[in-house]
Design a protein around this motif. Structure first.
Motif, PDB file in Angstrom:
ATOM      1  N   GLY A 128      -6.846 -16.142  -2.961  1.00 45.74           N
ATOM      2  CA  GLY A 128      -7.288 -16.873  -1.982  1.00 45.74           C
ATOM      3  C   GLY A 128      -5.923 -17.041  -0.237  1.00 45.74           C
ATOM      4  O   GLY A 128      -6.687 -16.983   0.498  1.00 45.74           O
ATOM      5  N   ALA A 129      -4.970 -17.436  -0.822  1.00 47.42           N
ATOM      6  CA  ALA A 129      -4.422 -17.814   0.533  1.00 47.42           C
ATOM      7  C   ALA A 129      -3.914 -16.096   0.559  1.00 47.42           C
ATOM      8  O   ALA A 129      -2.761 -15.956   1.974  1.00 47.42           O
ATOM      9  CB  ALA A 129      -2.621 -18.008  -0.445  1.00 47.42           C
ATOM     10  N   GLY A 130      -3.784 -15.400   0.378  1.00 41.84           N
ATOM     11  CA  GLY A 130      -2.675 -13.551   0.487  1.00 41.84           C
ATOM     12  C   GLY A 130      -2.402 -12.734  -1.020  1.00 41.84           C
ATOM     13  O   GLY A 130      -2.309 -13.305  -1.349  1.00 41.84           O
ATOM     14  N   ASP A 131      -2.909 -11.904  -0.530  1.00 44.88           N
ATOM     15  CA  ASP A 131      -2.701 -10.647  -1.739  1.00 44.88           C
ATOM     16  C   ASP A 131      -1.028 -10.721  -2.170  1.00 44.88           C
ATOM     17  O   ASP A 131      -0.025 -11.151  -1.315  1.00 44.88           O
ATOM     18  CB  ASP A 131      -3.082  -9.941  -1.724  1.00 44.88           C
ATOM     19  CG  ASP A 131      -4.607  -9.250  -0.582  1.00 44.88           C
ATOM     20  OD1 ASP A 131      -5.432  -9.729  -1.762  1.00 44.88           O
ATOM     21  OD2 ASP A 131      -4.379  -8.321  -0.185  1.00 44.88           O
ATOM     22  N   LEU A 132      -0.976 -10.819  -3.375  1.00 44.35           N
ATOM     23  CA  LEU A 132       0.092 -10.719  -4.238  1.00 44.35           C
ATOM     24  C   LEU A 132       0.195  -9.586  -5.142  1.00 44.35           C
ATOM     25  O   LEU A 132      -0.962  -9.042  -5.548  1.00 44.35           O
ATOM     26  CB  LEU A 132       0.202 -11.707  -5.385  1.00 44.35           C
ATOM     27  CG  LEU A 132       0.851 -13.123  -4.456  1.00 44.35           C
ATOM     28  CD1 LEU A 132       1.007 -14.083  -5.302  1.00 44.35           C
ATOM     29  CD2 LEU A 132       2.260 -13.373  -3.592  1.00 44.35           C
ATOM     30  N   LEU A 133       1.094  -8.587  -4.674  1.00 42.29           N
ATOM     31  CA  LEU A 133       1.424  -7.281  -5.938  1.00 42.29           C
ATOM     32  C   LEU A 133       2.596  -8.092  -7.206  1.00 42.29           C
ATOM     33  O   LEU A 133       3.199  -8.243  -7.009  1.00 42.29           O
ATOM     34  CB  LEU A 133       2.391  -6.642  -5.244  1.00 42.29           C
ATOM     35  CG  LEU A 133       2.095  -5.906  -3.835  1.00 42.29           C
ATOM     36  CD1 LEU A 133       2.728  -4.827  -3.116  1.00 42.29           C
ATOM     37  CD2 LEU A 133       0.688  -4.472  -3.875  1.00 42.29           C
ATOM     38  N   GLU A 134       2.125  -7.710  -8.666  1.00 43.55           N
ATOM     39  CA  GLU A 134       2.956  -7.699  -9.451  1.00 43.55           C
ATOM     40  C   GLU A 134       3.297  -6.649  -9.991  1.00 43.55           C
ATOM     41  O   GLU A 134       2.765  -4.956 -10.028  1.00 43.55           O
ATOM     42  CB  GLU A 134       1.813  -8.147 -11.010  1.00 43.55           C
ATOM     43  CG  GLU A 134       2.449  -8.435 -11.722  1.00 43.55           C
ATOM     44  CD  GLU A 134       1.667  -9.342 -13.249  1.00 43.55           C
ATOM     45  OE1 GLU A 134       2.184  -8.938 -14.454  1.00 43.55           O
ATOM     46  OE2 GLU A 134       0.491  -8.866 -12.958  1.00 43.55           O
ATOM     47  N   ILE A 135       4.721  -6.313  -9.785  1.00 44.25           N
ATOM     48  CA  ILE A 135       5.714  -5.518  -9.767  1.00 44.25           C
ATOM     49  C   ILE A 135       6.767  -6.139 -11.157  1.00 44.25           C
ATOM     50  O   ILE A 135       6.652  -6.575 -11.643  1.00 44.25           O
ATOM     51  CB  ILE A 135       6.714  -5.092  -9.123  1.00 44.25           C
ATOM     52  CG1 ILE A 135       5.963  -5.061  -7.393  1.00 44.25           C
ATOM     53  CG2 ILE A 135       7.459  -3.950  -9.169  1.00 44.25           C
ATOM     54  CD1 ILE A 135       6.673  -5.211  -6.321  1.00 44.25           C
ATOM     55  N   ARG A 136       6.133  -4.245 -11.911  1.00 41.65           N
ATOM     56  CA  ARG A 136       7.300  -4.546 -13.418  1.00 41.65           C
ATOM     57  C   ARG A 136       8.332  -3.534 -12.724  1.00 41.65           C
ATOM     58  O   ARG A 136       8.330  -2.920 -12.306  1.00 41.65           O
ATOM     59  CB  ARG A 136       6.573  -3.616 -14.248  1.00 41.65           C
ATOM     60  CG  ARG A 136       7.780  -2.959 -15.465  1.00 41.65           C
ATOM     61  CD  ARG A 136       6.875  -3.303 -17.214  1.00 41.65           C
ATOM     62  NE  ARG A 136       5.970  -4.285 -17.292  1.00 41.65           N
ATOM     63  CZ  ARG A 136       5.079  -4.578 -17.813  1.00 41.65           C
ATOM     64  NH1 ARG A 136       4.477  -3.543 -18.528  1.00 41.65           N
ATOM     65  NH2 ARG A 136       4.227  -5.052 -18.807  1.00 41.65           N
ATOM     66  N   SER A 137       9.135  -4.576 -13.191  1.00 42.33           N
ATOM     67  CA  SER A 137      10.828  -4.099 -13.254  1.00 42.33           C
ATOM     68  C   SER A 137      11.336  -3.244 -13.477  1.00 42.33           C
ATOM     69  O   SER A 137      10.460  -2.631 -14.572  1.00 42.33           O
ATOM     70  CB  SER A 137      11.499  -5.960 -13.962  1.00 42.33           C
ATOM     71  OG  SER A 137      11.225  -6.631 -13.129  1.00 42.33           O
ATOM     72  N   ALA A 138      11.863  -2.016 -13.255  1.00 47.22           N
ATOM     73  CA  ALA A 138      12.680  -0.520 -13.172  1.00 47.22           C
ATOM     74  C   ALA A 138      12.797  -0.781 -14.587  1.00 47.22           C
ATOM     75  O   ALA A 138      12.825   0.021 -15.602  1.00 47.22           O
ATOM     76  CB  ALA A 138      13.603   0.123 -12.391  1.00 47.22           C
ATOM     77  N   GLY A 139      13.658  -1.987 -15.396  1.00 48.39           N
ATOM     78  CA  GLY A 139      13.871  -1.879 -16.886  1.00 48.39           C
ATOM     79  C   GLY A 139      12.860  -2.112 -18.005  1.00 48.39           C
ATOM     80  O   GLY A 139      12.665  -2.581 -18.964  1.00 48.39           O
ATOM     81  N   GLY A 140      11.384  -2.428 -16.857  1.00 48.59           N
ATOM     82  CA  GLY A 140      10.650  -2.040 -17.948  1.00 48.59           C
ATOM     83  C   GLY A 140      10.007  -3.793 -18.553  1.00 48.59           C
ATOM     84  O   GLY A 140       8.764  -4.013 -19.024  1.00 48.59           O
TER      85      GLY A 140
END
Length: 171
Positions: A128-140
């Motif tokens: 509701g306050a803005g979109d967030l990207l969930e990013i899986r770290s390169a280490g995984g």
């Protein structure tokens, strides 16, 4: 990745259960214009085994009243509660250059402005306050959240399959 995503399908709504006793359902639309959900033709379940043509009946608080082909009783409508509905990505309208379907962002490689790979987009959240990207770290093994704003994500290159990000400085 779900079978629907692999087949180029996009989730456009979910059934919230029965509404009334005649087989009408409470339909939650995930479309920018909620009533557009009825315009995309038959919608499929995630496994693709069932298809429904949607006829909207009335607006409801936080949802739409709808009839689905083949659903004629309260019991049939209740049995579909929680079912997510999908449409082929090719049937959705083209977007302006600065807008994206969430499903197009999932799986993109994320690099910083220096070209270092930070990870891959795991999910897009909208609280509701803005979109967030969930990013899986390169280490995984772990993930982090990043605001999906022009300042934090200056480049989205769907053709190259990547996002260039400029994370805010930590304080």
């Amino acid at each position: 990745m779900s079978a629907a995503k692999e087949a180029g399908m996009v989730c456009v709504g979910a059934i919230g259960g029965a509404f009334g006793v005649q087989g009408e359902v409470r339909l939650k639309s995930f479309c920018a214009e909620p009533t557009d959900i009825a315009e995309y033709g038959p919608l499929s379940t995630e496994d693709g085994k069932r298809q429904f043509t949607v006829s909207l009946t009335r607006p409801l608080k936080g949802a739409l009243g709808a009839r689905l082909t083949g659903i004629a009783s309260k019991e049939e409508a209740d049995a579909l509660k929680g079912t997510r509905l999908y449409v082929a990505r090719t049937r959705l309208p083209a977007l302006p250059d600065d807008e994206f379907y969430y499903s197009d962002l999932i799986g993109l490689t994320v690099t910083d402005t220096g070209g270092e790979v930070l990870g891959k987009v795991l999910a897009v959240h909208d609280h509701g306050a803005g979109d967030l990207l969930e990013i899986r770290s390169a280490g995984g093994s772990d993930s982090f959240l990043l605001p999906f704003t022009r300042e934090a994500v200056p480049t989205v290159d769907l053709t190259a399959g990547r996002l260039v990000v400029d994370p805010p400085e930590e304080s």
